[in-house]
Design a protein around this motif. Structure first.
Motif, PDB file in Angstrom:
ATOM      1  N   ASP A 180       0.840  -1.193   0.000  1.00  0.00           N
ATOM      2  CA  ASP A 180       0.000   0.000   0.000  1.00  0.00           C
ATOM      3  C   ASP A 180       0.881   1.253   0.000  1.00  0.00           C
ATOM      4  OD1 ASP A 180      -2.020   1.859   0.284  1.00  0.00           O
ATOM      5  OD2 ASP A 180      -3.176   0.600   1.655  1.00  0.00           O
ATOM      6  N   MET A 181       1.340   1.610  -1.188  1.00  0.00           N
ATOM      7  CA  MET A 181       2.244   2.748  -1.315  1.00  0.00           C
ATOM      8  C   MET A 181       1.565   4.072  -0.983  1.00  0.00           C
ATOM      9  SD  MET A 181       5.127   1.418  -1.899  1.00  0.00           S
ATOM     10  CE  MET A 181       6.098   2.878  -2.306  1.00  0.00           C
ATOM     11  N   GLN A 182       0.253   4.166  -1.190  1.00  0.00           N
ATOM     12  CA  GLN A 182      -0.425   5.402  -0.819  1.00  0.00           C
ATOM     13  C   GLN A 182      -0.262   5.672   0.673  1.00  0.00           C
ATOM     14  OE1 GLN A 182      -4.690   5.442  -0.555  1.00  0.00           O
ATOM     15  NE2 GLN A 182      -4.823   7.624  -1.040  1.00  0.00           N
ATOM     16  N   ARG A 183      -0.607   4.702   1.486  1.00  0.00           N
ATOM     17  CA  ARG A 183      -0.537   4.916   2.933  1.00  0.00           C
ATOM     18  C   ARG A 183       0.899   5.051   3.417  1.00  0.00           C
ATOM     19  NH1 ARG A 183      -5.458   0.669   4.076  1.00  0.00           N
ATOM     20  NH2 ARG A 183      -7.155   2.182   3.759  1.00  0.00           N
ATOM     21  N   ARG A 184       1.808   4.325   2.817  1.00  0.00           N
ATOM     22  CA  ARG A 184       3.205   4.407   3.238  1.00  0.00           C
ATOM     23  C   ARG A 184       3.791   5.777   2.892  1.00  0.00           C
ATOM     24  NH1 ARG A 184       5.370  -0.330   5.094  1.00  0.00           N
ATOM     25  NH2 ARG A 184       7.416   0.675   5.024  1.00  0.00           N
ATOM     26  N   THR A 185       3.486   6.297   1.694  1.00  0.00           N
ATOM     27  CA  THR A 185       4.045   7.600   1.321  1.00  0.00           C
ATOM     28  C   THR A 185       3.335   8.734   2.046  1.00  0.00           C
ATOM     29  OG1 THR A 185       2.690   7.541  -0.708  1.00  0.00           O
ATOM     30  CG2 THR A 185       5.019   6.903  -0.899  1.00  0.00           C
ATOM     31  N   GLU A 186       2.066   8.564   2.381  1.00  0.00           N
ATOM     32  CA  GLU A 186       1.415   9.555   3.244  1.00  0.00           C
ATOM     33  C   GLU A 186       2.153   9.651   4.575  1.00  0.00           C
ATOM     34  OE1 GLU A 186      -3.244   9.175   1.699  1.00  0.00           O
ATOM     35  OE2 GLU A 186      -2.597   8.197   3.554  1.00  0.00           O
ATOM     36  N   ALA A 187       2.497   8.511   5.143  1.00  0.00           N
ATOM     37  CA  ALA A 187       3.224   8.504   6.421  1.00  0.00           C
ATOM     38  C   ALA A 187       4.601   9.130   6.268  1.00  0.00           C
ATOM     39  CB  ALA A 187       3.339   7.077   6.943  1.00  0.00           C
ATOM     40  N   LEU A 188       5.262   8.857   5.140  1.00  0.00           N
ATOM     41  CA  LEU A 188       6.586   9.439   4.889  1.00  0.00           C
ATOM     42  C   LEU A 188       6.513  10.962   4.825  1.00  0.00           C
ATOM     43  CD1 LEU A 188       9.603   9.050   4.031  1.00  0.00           C
ATOM     44  CD2 LEU A 188       8.769   8.959   1.666  1.00  0.00           C
ATOM     45  N   LEU A 189       5.520  11.490   4.101  1.00  0.00           N
ATOM     46  CA  LEU A 189       5.393  12.941   3.965  1.00  0.00           C
ATOM     47  C   LEU A 189       5.002  13.589   5.284  1.00  0.00           C
ATOM     48  CD1 LEU A 189       3.613  13.281   0.489  1.00  0.00           C
ATOM     49  CD2 LEU A 189       6.053  13.204   1.014  1.00  0.00           C
ATOM     50  N   GLU A 190       4.082  12.972   5.987  1.00  0.00           N
ATOM     51  CA  GLU A 190       3.657  13.546   7.270  1.00  0.00           C
ATOM     52  C   GLU A 190       4.784  13.537   8.289  1.00  0.00           C
ATOM     53  OE1 GLU A 190       0.122  11.441   8.335  1.00  0.00           O
ATOM     54  OE2 GLU A 190      -1.051  12.335   6.700  1.00  0.00           O
ATOM     55  N   SER A 191       5.627  12.523   8.234  1.00  0.00           N
ATOM     56  CA  SER A 191       6.772  12.467   9.143  1.00  0.00           C
ATOM     57  C   SER A 191       7.746  13.601   8.852  1.00  0.00           C
ATOM     58  CB  SER A 191       7.475  11.117   9.003  1.00  0.00           C
ATOM     59  OG  SER A 191       8.631  11.067   9.810  1.00  0.00           O
ATOM     60  N   ALA A 192       7.925  13.915   7.574  1.00  0.00           N
ATOM     61  CA  ALA A 192       8.827  15.011   7.196  1.00  0.00           C
ATOM     62  C   ALA A 192       8.213  16.373   7.500  1.00  0.00           C
ATOM     63  CB  ALA A 192       9.179  14.905   5.722  1.00  0.00           C
ATOM     64  N   GLY A 193       6.903  16.475   7.308  1.00  0.00           N
ATOM     65  CA  GLY A 193       6.222  17.747   7.504  1.00  0.00           C
ATOM     66  C   GLY A 193       6.043  18.499   6.200  1.00  0.00           C
ATOM     67  N   GLU A 194       5.144  19.460   6.218  1.00  0.00           N
ATOM     68  CA  GLU A 194       4.763  20.158   4.990  1.00  0.00           C
ATOM     69  C   GLU A 194       5.942  20.869   4.329  1.00  0.00           C
ATOM     70  OE1 GLU A 194       1.378  23.291   3.329  1.00  0.00           O
ATOM     71  OE2 GLU A 194       1.446  22.769   5.466  1.00  0.00           O
ATOM     72  N   GLN A 195       6.760  21.558   5.093  1.00  0.00           N
ATOM     73  CA  GLN A 195       7.859  22.320   4.498  1.00  0.00           C
ATOM     74  C   GLN A 195       9.014  21.415   4.066  1.00  0.00           C
ATOM     75  OE1 GLN A 195       7.605  25.568   3.674  1.00  0.00           O
ATOM     76  NE2 GLN A 195       5.510  25.277   4.426  1.00  0.00           N
ATOM     77  N   ALA A 196       9.467  20.541   4.956  1.00  0.00           N
ATOM     78  CA  ALA A 196      10.626  19.699   4.639  1.00  0.00           C
ATOM     79  C   ALA A 196      10.337  18.720   3.512  1.00  0.00           C
ATOM     80  CB  ALA A 196      11.070  18.942   5.883  1.00  0.00           C
ATOM     81  N   SER A 197       9.064  18.322   3.346  1.00  0.00           N
ATOM     82  CA  SER A 197       8.726  17.357   2.301  1.00  0.00           C
ATOM     83  C   SER A 197       8.856  17.936   0.898  1.00  0.00           C
ATOM     84  CB  SER A 197       7.317  16.809   2.513  1.00  0.00           C
ATOM     85  OG  SER A 197       6.351  17.845   2.429  1.00  0.00           O
ATOM     86  N   ARG A 198       9.020  19.252   0.777  1.00  0.00           N
ATOM     87  CA  ARG A 198       9.288  19.835  -0.546  1.00  0.00           C
ATOM     88  C   ARG A 198      10.524  19.209  -1.181  1.00  0.00           C
ATOM     89  NH1 ARG A 198       8.817  26.437   0.020  1.00  0.00           N
ATOM     90  NH2 ARG A 198       6.564  26.550   0.491  1.00  0.00           N
TER      91      ARG A 198
END
Length: 253
Positions: A180-198
């Protein structure tokens, strides 16, 4: 007489050859079918990167050959219509694995050149699974990777509608392995945060890169760093999946 005796002794008791080194499992091909988030890129699109470009390095040397057939702009429908699915299928051999990740373009109702209604999307995925199994190979379904779209609470918005659930339902109904790459990448982005995930996406200032003189702010397509992180996250999920392919991953550090 002494020489003759030695020769007789050597013939009677030949020196055993050293044991042959045990060969590892024969290499298999991992075929990739999907869209731009997975695909290899033209030099005119760099530094945009597909996470499939970083998949080969996740496996132990000599165990896997990654054949990346994913292409920018593809939906399940256009991948079939352009003959790309049949071309991939013609190269599949028994024991191979086929990763299938579509959805970004299938759900794009504002892009009729690629849009695929949900019912057709389900049917196309089911066809892909049946075709791969008929070749004696293993299909592996993936939900779409997340786009970088955050809400006010810092959570990643679901931008794919009912399409990821269609993948999950097909995997459950037909007993197809799913990551489930959708849920895994959502978790990856949320862990980084909105700014750092750029840093994971194609964000460039004007003049920063010759391919994007006016700059770009793309929250769908990955930077090299983002593509590498997603490939590593896929490998982490595969490692705990129980699938035979996991045995071919590089050892963990």
């Amino acid at each position: 007489m002494l020489l003759a005796a030695l020769l007789t002794l050597m013939v009677a008791n030949p020196v055993a050859p050293p044991p042959a080194a045990q060969a590892g499992p024969a290499a298999i091909t991992v075929h990739l079918a999907g869209d731009s988030t997975l695909a290899p890129k033209l030099e005119t699109k760099r530094p945009e990167s597909g996470w499939g470009e970083y998949l080969q390095q996740q496996f132990a040397p000599g165990t896997v050959v990654v054949d990346n057939r994913a292409r920018n702009g593809r939906s399940t429908r256009t991948f079939i219509e352009l003959g790309e699915w049949q071309a991939l299928l013609d190269s599949v051999r028994p024991g191979d694995v086929v990763l299938i990740q579509f959805g970004h373009n299938d759900q794009s109702q504002n892009k009729p050149d690629r849009y695929t209604p949900l019912s057709d999307y389900r049917a196309n995925l089911a066809r892909f699974v049946a075709d791969v199994r008929a070749r004696g190979a293993q299909p592996l379904l993936l939900t779409s990777v997340a786009r970088r779209e955050f809400d006010q609470a810092g959570r990643v918005r679901d931008s794919h509608g009912a399409y990821p659930d269609a993948v999950r339902a097909l995997a459950a109904a037909q007993q197809v392995p799913l990551i489930d790459m959708q849920r895994r990448t959502e978790a990856l982005l949320e862990s980084a945060g909105e700014q750092a995930s750029r840093a994971f996406f194609l964000w460039l200032a004007p003049g920063e890169h010759v391919n994007y003189p006016a700059g770009v702010q793309d929250n769908t397509h990955f930077s090299p760093e983002g593509a590498r992180r997603v490939a590593e996250d896929f490998a982490a999920a595969l490692r705990t999946s129980g699938l035979p392919l996991a045995a071919r991953l590089r050892p963990e550090d």
